[in-house]
Design an enzyme around this catalytic site. Structure first.
Site, short mmCIF file in Angstrom:
data_model
loop_
_atom_site.label_atom_id
_atom_site.label_comp_id
_atom_site.label_asym_id
_atom_site.label_seq_id
_atom_site.Cartn_x
_atom_site.Cartn_y
_atom_site.Cartn_z
N ARG A 88 -29.86 92.73 16.12
CA ARG A 88 -30.73 91.55 16.19
C ARG A 88 -32.04 91.96 16.86
NH1 ARG A 88 -27.99 89.35 12.99
NH2 ARG A 88 -26.83 87.42 13.15
N HIS A 146 -34.45 91.98 7.20
CA HIS A 146 -33.08 91.56 7.57
C HIS A 146 -32.14 91.59 6.34
CE1 HIS A 146 -30.71 88.95 10.64
NE2 HIS A 146 -29.87 89.62 9.87
P1 NDP Z 1 -18.24 93.03 17.18
O1 NDP Z 1 -18.05 91.87 18.07
O2 NDP Z 1 -17.11 93.47 16.31
O3 NDP Z 1 -18.67 94.31 18.05
C1 NDP Z 1 -19.64 94.25 19.03
C2 NDP Z 1 -19.73 95.59 19.76
O4 NDP Z 1 -20.77 95.51 20.74
C3 NDP Z 1 -18.44 95.97 20.49
O5 NDP Z 1 -18.21 97.36 20.42
C4 NDP Z 1 -18.78 95.57 21.94
O6 NDP Z 1 -18.08 96.29 22.94
C5 NDP Z 1 -20.24 95.91 21.99
N1 NDP Z 1 -20.88 95.21 23.09
C6 NDP Z 1 -20.99 93.88 23.30
N2 NDP Z 1 -21.60 93.62 24.47
C7 NDP Z 1 -21.88 94.84 25.01
C8 NDP Z 1 -22.49 95.25 26.22
N3 NDP Z 1 -22.93 94.37 27.12
N4 NDP Z 1 -22.61 96.56 26.45
C9 NDP Z 1 -22.16 97.48 25.56
N5 NDP Z 1 -21.56 97.15 24.39
C10 NDP Z 1 -21.43 95.84 24.13
O7 NDP Z 1 -19.53 92.72 16.30
P2 NDP Z 1 -19.91 93.26 14.84
O8 NDP Z 1 -19.80 94.76 14.85
O9 NDP Z 1 -19.19 92.53 13.81
O10 NDP Z 1 -21.45 92.78 14.74
C11 NDP Z 1 -22.42 93.20 15.68
C12 NDP Z 1 -23.72 92.45 15.46
O11 NDP Z 1 -24.33 92.87 14.26
C13 NDP Z 1 -23.57 90.93 15.27
O12 NDP Z 1 -23.45 90.27 16.50
C14 NDP Z 1 -24.84 90.56 14.53
O13 NDP Z 1 -25.83 90.17 15.45
C15 NDP Z 1 -25.26 91.87 13.86
N6 NDP Z 1 -25.25 91.74 12.39
C16 NDP Z 1 -26.42 92.01 11.68
C17 NDP Z 1 -26.44 91.93 10.30
C18 NDP Z 1 -27.67 92.30 9.52
O14 NDP Z 1 -27.76 92.02 8.33
N7 NDP Z 1 -28.66 92.93 10.11
C19 NDP Z 1 -25.24 91.53 9.54
C20 NDP Z 1 -24.07 91.31 10.36
C21 NDP Z 1 -24.09 91.41 11.74
P3 NDP Z 1 -16.46 96.22 23.07
O15 NDP Z 1 -15.94 96.98 21.87
O16 NDP Z 1 -16.20 96.90 24.33
O17 NDP Z 1 -16.10 94.76 23.02
#
Ligand code: NDP
Length: 311
Positions: A227, A275
């Site tokens: 994002r 995007h």
């Molecule tokens: P998930 O919830 O499956 O994974 C999120 C990851 O981020 C996890 O590994 C999590 O850690 C990590 N994380 C969260 N908070 C922190 C932090 N404070 N410090 C370090 N690591 C952190 O999400 P997705 O992979 O499904 O999606 C990720 C993002 O991608 C979505 O939120 C969305 O905004 C974006 N997105 C963008 C799209 C586009 O077209 N550009 C399409 C789809 C999604 P942990 O494993 O330890 O929980």
């Protein structure tokens, strides 16, 4: 009991198109739309792309807000949203491999200097530059969640070294996994490409700002497919100008659509796409059907957001 679809994204998906798709999977369901609003008291599940603050108040019996995507930061930004209302997202069966493909495309472009050769062709210049070797290049994936893991797999298959950073410590075959504040510095120090696929939460908002760019490996590239709010854009341009990193690929920006006078457009170190890295939903709409079935049956929903963590 009824579901209401109110996407307000007619170019992407008209509400009625989604209604027909969902009805084909659950013909007995009552599904309202913005054009056919039904009885607001009956709505127990709201299917949205964006939430207007306070909108939940229109539906006194609302139990679930289902996002038609993965990022829920705009929903959680509504401070009036009662804790009793569950927020659910979609899985990413099609978007995750697409985002891996997008990231790989940009990395290979840099590895093989394809942008340079486009410039050289314009002036008829035949001049070689040594390509970079994948097995000597490290790709750092910030966020090893559903999408990050698919991206990691794709780079491993293409012979790259892969490291990752996540909130909790992960283990993934072939991936050098880091977590925590110090782990971020270690991951950045190793990474020739930093792929950001984190959710926006209070902890990650503008995480990629000047102090963090100071830990980037000289000559490295940032690829943000998460994002726009994850990156402080003025700090990014400053860091690029100062050579803390070599380039940035932004599929997402803090203001979308990006205004035509935004300096990011003209910055020589920045490549922008609108995007589109994760474009298709694939079978993800089945998650909506499954969650509605579970809601009616009183069963736990899938893809539920942890409201405390914000993802
Ligand atoms: P998930 O919830 O499956 O994974 C999120 C990851 O981020 C996890 O590994 C999590 O850690 C990590 N994380 C969260 N908070 C922190 C932090 N404070 N410090 C370090 N690591 C952190 O999400 P997705 O992979 O499904 O999606 C990720 C993002 O991608 C979505 O939120 C969305 O905004 C974006 N997105 C963008 C799209 C586009 O077209 N550009 C399409 C789809 C999604 P942990 O494993 O330890 O929980």
């Amino acid at each position: 009991m009824a579901m209401k679809i109110d996407l307000r994204a007619p170019n992407w998906m008209p509400d009625d198109e989604l209604r027909q798709e969902l009805l084909s999977m659950m013909p007995e369901a009552d599904i309202y739309t913005a054009d056919d609003p039904g009885d607001a008291d009956q709505v127990n599940m709201l299917v949205i792309n964006r939430l207007t603050p306070g909108e939940h108040r229109l539906y006194p019996n609302l139990q679930v807000i289902q996002k038609t995507g993965a990022g829920v930061e705009t929903i959680l930004a509504d401070t009036t949203l009662p804790a009793s209302i569950e927020v659910t997202r979609l899985s990413t069966p099609a978007a995750a491999p697409e985002m891996a493909e997008y990231s790989l495309a940009y990395v290979l472009q840099e590895q093989r200097h394809l942008r340079l050769y486009q410039q050289q062709q314009k002036v008829g210049l035949w001049q070689e530059k040594k390509p970079r070797i994948a097995s000597e290049t490290c790709v750092g994936i910030m966020g090893l969640g559903r999408i990050g893991q698919v991206i990691a797999e794709r780079f491993l298959l293409n012979d790259f070294k892969v490291c990752s950073w996540s909130r909790t410590q992960k283990q993934m075959a072939g991936v050098d996994c880091f977590s925590g504040e110090e782990g971020l510095r270690h991951a950045l120090a190793k990474s020739d490409y930093v792929i950001v696929v984190l959710p926006v939460t209070p902890d990650t908002t503008e995480l990629f700002s000047y102090p963090v760019f100071q830990h980037f490996k000289p000559g490295s590239h940032l690829i943000n497919v998460g994002r726009g709010e994850l990156v402080n854009e003025p700090d990014l341009m400053r860091a690029l100008d100062e050579g803390l990193l070599a380039g940035a690929v932004l599929d997402v920006v803090s203001e979308e659509p990006l205004p035509s006078d935004n300096p990011l457009w003209m910055h020589p170190g920045v490549q922008i796409s609108p995007h589109i890295s994760g474009y298709h939903l694939g079978d993800a709409m089945q998650d909506i059907v499954e969650n509605y079935r579970r809601l009616l049956a009183g069963e736990p929903r899938i893809n539920v957001i942890d409201r405390q963590l914000g993802y």
